[in-house]
Design a protein around this motif. Structure first.
Motif, mmCIF file in Angstrom:
data_model
loop_
_atom_site.group_PDB
_atom_site.id
_atom_site.type_symbol
_atom_site.label_atom_id
_atom_site.label_comp_id
_atom_site.label_asym_id
_atom_site.label_seq_id
_atom_site.Cartn_x
_atom_site.Cartn_y
_atom_site.Cartn_z
ATOM 1 N N LEU A 20 -6.659 -2.381 -5.925
ATOM 2 C CA LEU A 20 -7.818 -3.142 -6.374
ATOM 3 C C LEU A 20 -8.423 -3.897 -5.201
ATOM 4 O O LEU A 20 -7.761 -4.754 -4.622
ATOM 5 N N PRO A 21 -9.672 -3.614 -4.831
ATOM 6 C CA PRO A 21 -10.365 -4.424 -3.825
ATOM 7 C C PRO A 21 -11.140 -5.560 -4.484
ATOM 8 O O PRO A 21 -11.564 -5.434 -5.642
ATOM 9 N N SER A 77 -12.571 -9.238 2.395
ATOM 10 C CA SER A 77 -12.036 -8.583 1.203
ATOM 11 C C SER A 77 -10.560 -8.888 0.989
ATOM 12 O O SER A 77 -9.787 -9.030 1.938
ATOM 13 N N LEU A 78 -10.211 -8.970 -0.287
ATOM 14 C CA LEU A 78 -8.841 -9.154 -0.743
ATOM 15 C C LEU A 78 -8.430 -7.873 -1.467
ATOM 16 O O LEU A 78 -9.270 -7.225 -2.102
ATOM 17 N N TYR A 79 -7.157 -7.509 -1.371
ATOM 18 C CA TYR A 79 -6.676 -6.287 -2.015
ATOM 19 C C TYR A 79 -5.410 -6.569 -2.808
ATOM 20 O O TYR A 79 -4.636 -7.457 -2.464
ATOM 21 N N LEU A 80 -5.209 -5.770 -3.846
ATOM 22 C CA LEU A 80 -3.944 -5.774 -4.579
ATOM 23 C C LEU A 80 -3.479 -4.328 -4.702
ATOM 24 O O LEU A 80 -4.101 -3.537 -5.415
ATOM 25 N N GLN A 81 -2.436 -3.992 -3.983
ATOM 26 C CA GLN A 81 -1.817 -2.674 -4.083
ATOM 27 C C GLN A 81 -0.756 -2.734 -5.176
ATOM 28 O O GLN A 81 0.171 -3.534 -5.087
ATOM 29 N N MET A 82 -0.923 -1.903 -6.188
ATOM 30 C CA MET A 82 -0.011 -1.911 -7.328
ATOM 31 C C MET A 82 0.719 -0.571 -7.396
ATOM 32 O O MET A 82 0.081 0.473 -7.573
ATOM 33 N N ASP A 83 2.018 -0.588 -7.253
ATOM 34 C CA ASP A 83 2.856 0.614 -7.305
ATOM 35 C C ASP A 83 3.824 0.507 -8.475
ATOM 36 O O ASP A 83 4.052 -0.575 -9.018
ATOM 37 N N SER A 84 4.385 1.643 -8.832
ATOM 38 C CA SER A 84 5.365 1.705 -9.934
ATOM 39 C C SER A 84 4.835 0.980 -11.165
ATOM 40 O O SER A 84 5.534 0.151 -11.768
ATOM 41 N N LEU A 85 3.627 1.296 -11.531
ATOM 42 C CA LEU A 85 2.987 0.600 -12.645
ATOM 43 C C LEU A 85 3.707 0.857 -13.966
ATOM 44 O O LEU A 85 4.252 1.947 -14.201
ATOM 45 N N LYS A 86 3.695 -0.181 -14.805
ATOM 46 C CA LYS A 86 4.344 -0.126 -16.112
ATOM 47 C C LYS A 86 3.294 -0.392 -17.200
ATOM 48 O O LYS A 86 2.275 -1.041 -16.926
ATOM 49 N N PRO A 87 3.543 0.054 -18.409
ATOM 50 C CA PRO A 87 2.587 -0.218 -19.495
ATOM 51 C C PRO A 87 2.290 -1.718 -19.658
ATOM 52 O O PRO A 87 1.163 -2.081 -19.991
ATOM 53 N N GLU A 88 3.282 -2.565 -19.387
ATOM 54 C CA GLU A 88 3.061 -4.007 -19.527
ATOM 55 C C GLU A 88 2.161 -4.584 -18.434
ATOM 56 O O GLU A 88 1.788 -5.761 -18.491
#
Length: 123
Positions: A20-21, A77-88
């Motif tokens: 997410l940027p 810019s700010l970033y959020l790298q999201m790995d191993s995503l879960k339904p929650e």
């Protein structure tokens, strides 16, 4: 008035990744804290991750080891790298900025500025 614009939200399968940027309208010359909070439908907001002027980061226990927050000062810019995503992890994700030091994940989006959000859905 600082404007923050998030993007990158999508629908992904569990175990997948998203980045997410968040673009800021101006470059800060002051001490600041930037981060991400999320809000699931019908629930209170939850601070997810924060980073300060010096690059120090803080993460919620629920995302520690899976999410990474970072800054690109050249691109404002700010970033959020999201790995191993879960339904929650399904939620609306918001970018936030507050002047001064980080004062805890719970303050993100309450003081300062936040964007309109981007939806992340994990199934």
């Amino acid at each position: 008035q600082v404007q923050l614009v998030e993007s990158g939200g999508d629908s992904v399968q569990a175990g997948g990744s998203l980045r997410l940027p968040c673009a800021a309208s101006e470059k800060s010359v002051r001490n600041y804290c930037m981060g991400w909070f999320r809000q699931r439908a019908g629930e209170q907001r939850e601070g997810v991750a924060a980073i300060d002027t010096y690059g120090s980061t803080t993460y919620a226990d629920s995302v520690e080891g899976r999410f990474t927050v970072s800054l690109d000062n050249a691109k404002n810019s700010l970033y959020l790298q999201m790995d191993s995503l879960k339904p929650e992890d399904t939620a609306m994700y918001y970018c936030a900025l507050q002047w001064g030091p980080c004062t805890g994940l719970g303050s993100l989006g309450i003081f300062g500025y936040s964007g309109q959000g981007t939806q992340v859905t994990v199934s």
